[in-house]
Design a protein around this motif. Structure first.
Motif, short mmCIF file in Angstrom:
data_model
loop_
_atom_site.label_atom_id
_atom_site.label_comp_id
_atom_site.label_asym_id
_atom_site.label_seq_id
_atom_site.Cartn_x
_atom_site.Cartn_y
_atom_site.Cartn_z
N ARG A 85 0.81 -1.33 0.15
CA ARG A 85 0.04 -0.03 -0.19
C ARG A 85 0.89 1.29 0.08
N THR A 86 2.02 1.03 0.94
CA THR A 86 2.73 2.56 0.61
C THR A 86 3.52 2.65 -0.48
N GLU A 87 3.85 1.60 -1.29
CA GLU A 87 4.28 1.74 -2.74
C GLU A 87 3.39 2.37 -3.55
N LEU A 88 1.98 2.00 -3.58
CA LEU A 88 0.95 2.56 -4.34
C LEU A 88 0.76 4.03 -3.94
N GLU A 89 0.91 4.24 -2.77
CA GLU A 89 0.86 5.90 -2.31
C GLU A 89 1.85 6.50 -2.81
N HIS A 90 3.12 6.15 -2.98
CA HIS A 90 4.35 6.65 -3.38
C HIS A 90 4.02 7.04 -5.04
N ASP A 91 3.67 6.12 -5.73
CA ASP A 91 3.24 6.09 -7.04
C ASP A 91 1.89 7.00 -7.26
N LYS A 92 1.30 7.41 -6.11
CA LYS A 92 0.16 8.03 -6.40
C LYS A 92 -0.97 7.22 -7.13
N SER A 93 -0.88 5.89 -7.04
CA SER A 93 -1.84 5.08 -7.59
C SER A 93 -3.27 5.07 -7.30
N LYS A 94 -4.25 4.93 -8.12
CA LYS A 94 -5.51 4.88 -7.49
C LYS A 94 -5.97 3.46 -7.27
N VAL A 95 -5.00 2.44 -7.46
CA VAL A 95 -5.68 1.29 -7.10
C VAL A 95 -5.74 0.89 -5.65
N HIS A 96 -6.52 0.40 -4.91
CA HIS A 96 -6.88 0.52 -3.58
C HIS A 96 -6.76 -0.79 -2.87
N LEU A 97 -6.15 -1.13 -1.87
CA LEU A 97 -5.97 -2.25 -0.90
C LEU A 97 -6.76 -2.12 0.33
N VAL A 98 -7.71 -2.93 0.79
CA VAL A 98 -8.34 -2.91 2.10
C VAL A 98 -8.22 -4.09 2.86
N ILE A 99 -7.85 -4.15 4.04
CA ILE A 99 -7.84 -5.34 4.87
C ILE A 99 -9.29 -5.55 5.37
N LEU A 100 -9.75 -6.49 5.93
CA LEU A 100 -10.85 -6.92 6.71
C LEU A 100 -10.30 -7.72 7.75
N ASP A 101 -10.62 -7.26 9.07
CA ASP A 101 -10.31 -8.02 10.42
C ASP A 101 -11.57 -8.77 10.71
N MET A 102 -11.58 -10.09 10.31
CA MET A 102 -12.66 -10.88 10.69
C MET A 102 -12.45 -11.54 11.97
N PRO A 103 -13.87 -11.68 12.65
CA PRO A 103 -13.89 -12.69 13.79
C PRO A 103 -14.12 -14.24 13.33
N GLY A 104 -14.47 -14.98 14.66
CA GLY A 104 -14.69 -16.21 14.10
C GLY A 104 -15.89 -16.41 13.30
N VAL A 105 -16.06 -17.29 12.35
CA VAL A 105 -16.87 -17.45 11.32
C VAL A 105 -17.59 -18.75 11.10
N ASN A 106 -18.69 -19.14 11.26
CA ASN A 106 -19.29 -20.54 10.95
C ASN A 106 -19.06 -20.98 9.53
N THR A 107 -18.15 -21.52 9.18
CA THR A 107 -17.62 -21.96 8.11
C THR A 107 -17.29 -23.56 8.09
N PRO A 108 -17.15 -24.15 6.99
CA PRO A 108 -16.76 -25.64 6.91
C PRO A 108 -15.46 -25.90 7.25
N GLN A 109 -14.66 -24.94 7.48
CA GLN A 109 -12.98 -25.17 7.74
C GLN A 109 -12.93 -26.10 8.99
N PHE A 110 -14.19 -26.01 9.83
CA PHE A 110 -13.88 -26.86 11.06
C PHE A 110 -14.37 -28.23 10.85
N ASP A 111 -14.89 -28.44 10.01
CA ASP A 111 -15.21 -29.82 9.41
C ASP A 111 -14.19 -30.40 8.83
#
Length: 342
Positions: A170-196
């Motif tokens: 992201r800092t490299e994109l900021e340096h280049d004044k790029s309009k490409v955007h990066l976003v991180i989602l901080d997820m909690p525990g989720v009821n998915t099949p991974q536990f199966d």
């Protein structure tokens, strides 16, 4: 819609869990979706689901740990659907086991999928987005990127690494004044099949720790984050508490998790000897977005709603503050007048 055409969206880990819920969410908005995952049958089931919901989809069997496969998938997406507008990195693998019970090759496999898979996906997306100077990459992260827990050292390490790598890019994109955007989602525990199907050495069936949410909550967060300009979105109170706790009371959390983290991630149900594992090969079956823990899973996140509406909340809070200040001034003026008269 982008320039009169449906958005072109790539979703990794698209056949189950959070990825499958995100597929459904984008399909309802009429997106053209590239589905990346390993299981052929579930890829076709997800593709049919997209079309039933009003979207368009192509299914591309892909192991995200293999950069050549990821790059080939990105090339096919642009050839068949058009320029990629949104790339969602979600594919993951995990092992629930004490660190000293994990084989080196298994540890590397989790890292290759959960960390390098995000790196390869980001690399393939940026290769196409940067020359056009537009596009969004969504990194489906975890509160465990801030506060690690026992029995998941490969996954926690990979999520920490993903966060650090994304911030650097992201800092490299900021340096280049790029309009490409990066976003991180901080997820909690989720009821998915991974536990199966996650690989484990535990004696009892794994489960989400603490309060957990349905995958549709995560999907709504992903869709919103893909169309906002936030750098990071925290989903759920457990994520917020983990981030704050790690900042102010990390040693207390160490002791708390040492005491509760082992039992807190297991049910009372013994694990059968023929339990499948999807670490190296996909597990067949009609798995979809939800896992086995619908009972107790939360369907809404007040914290996510507040984050999505923070501009209005701040404006309302400011208006309320100004109103109360005005009332206080009027009341004080009345008191002064009353005092003077007496």
């Amino acid at each position: 819609m982008k320039n009169g055409r449906p958005e072109v969206v790539v979703i990794t880990g698209a056949t189950a869990g959070i990825g499958r819920a995100a597929v459904q969410e984008f399909a309802r908005h009429g997106a053209s979706i590239a589905l990346l995952a390993r299981d052929h049958e579930r890829l076709e089931a997800a593709r049919a689901e997209v079309e039933q919901l009003g979207g368009k989809a192509i299914a591309i069997p892909t192991d995200m740990a293999d950069y050549a496969q990821v790059e080939a998938a990105a090339e096919r997406v642009e050839r068949e659907l058009g320029p990629i507008d949104i790339w969602i990195n979600d594919a993951m693998a995990t092992i629930l086991a004490p660190f000293d019970e994990i084989e080196p090759e298994d540890y590397r496999r989790v890292t290759d999928v959960t960390y390098h898979g995000f790196v390869w996906g980001t690399m393939a997306a940026l290769k196409r987005m940067r020359p056009r100077d537009r596009g969004t990459i969504v990194q489906v992260g975890s509160a465990l990127a801030y506060r690690s827990i026992p029995l998941q050292s490969p996954y926690c390490g990979a999520k920490h690494a993903m966060k650090g790598f994304t911030q650097s890019v992201r800092t490299e994109l900021e340096h280049d004044k790029s309009k490409v955007h990066l976003v991180i989602l901080d997820m909690p525990g989720v009821n998915t099949p991974q536990f199966d199907w996650c690989k484990t050495t535990l004696d009892h069936h794994p489960k989400p720790m603490g309060k957990y949410y349905q995958p549709e909550v995560a999907a709504r967060a992903i869709y919103w984050a893909a169309h906002s300009r936030r750098a990071e979105v925290v989903v759920g109170m457990p994520s917020l508490l983990a981030i704050i706790g790690e900042k102010f009371i990390p040693h207390l959390l160490d002791r708390y998790l040492a005491r509760t983290g082992f039992k807190g991630q297991q049910t009372q149900q013994p694990i059968p000897p023929d339990r499948p594992s999807n670490l190296w090969q996909p597990v067949p079956g009609p798995y979809s977005a939800h896992g086995a823990f619908d009972q107790g899973a939360r369907r809404h996140s007040v914290e996510l709603w507040a984050s999505m509406n923070r501009t209005w909340l701040l404006a309302d809070g400011l208006a309320l503050g100004l109103f109360l200040r005005s009332r206080l001034r009027r009341d004080n003026a009345r008191v002064r007048v009353s005092t003077s008269a007496s």
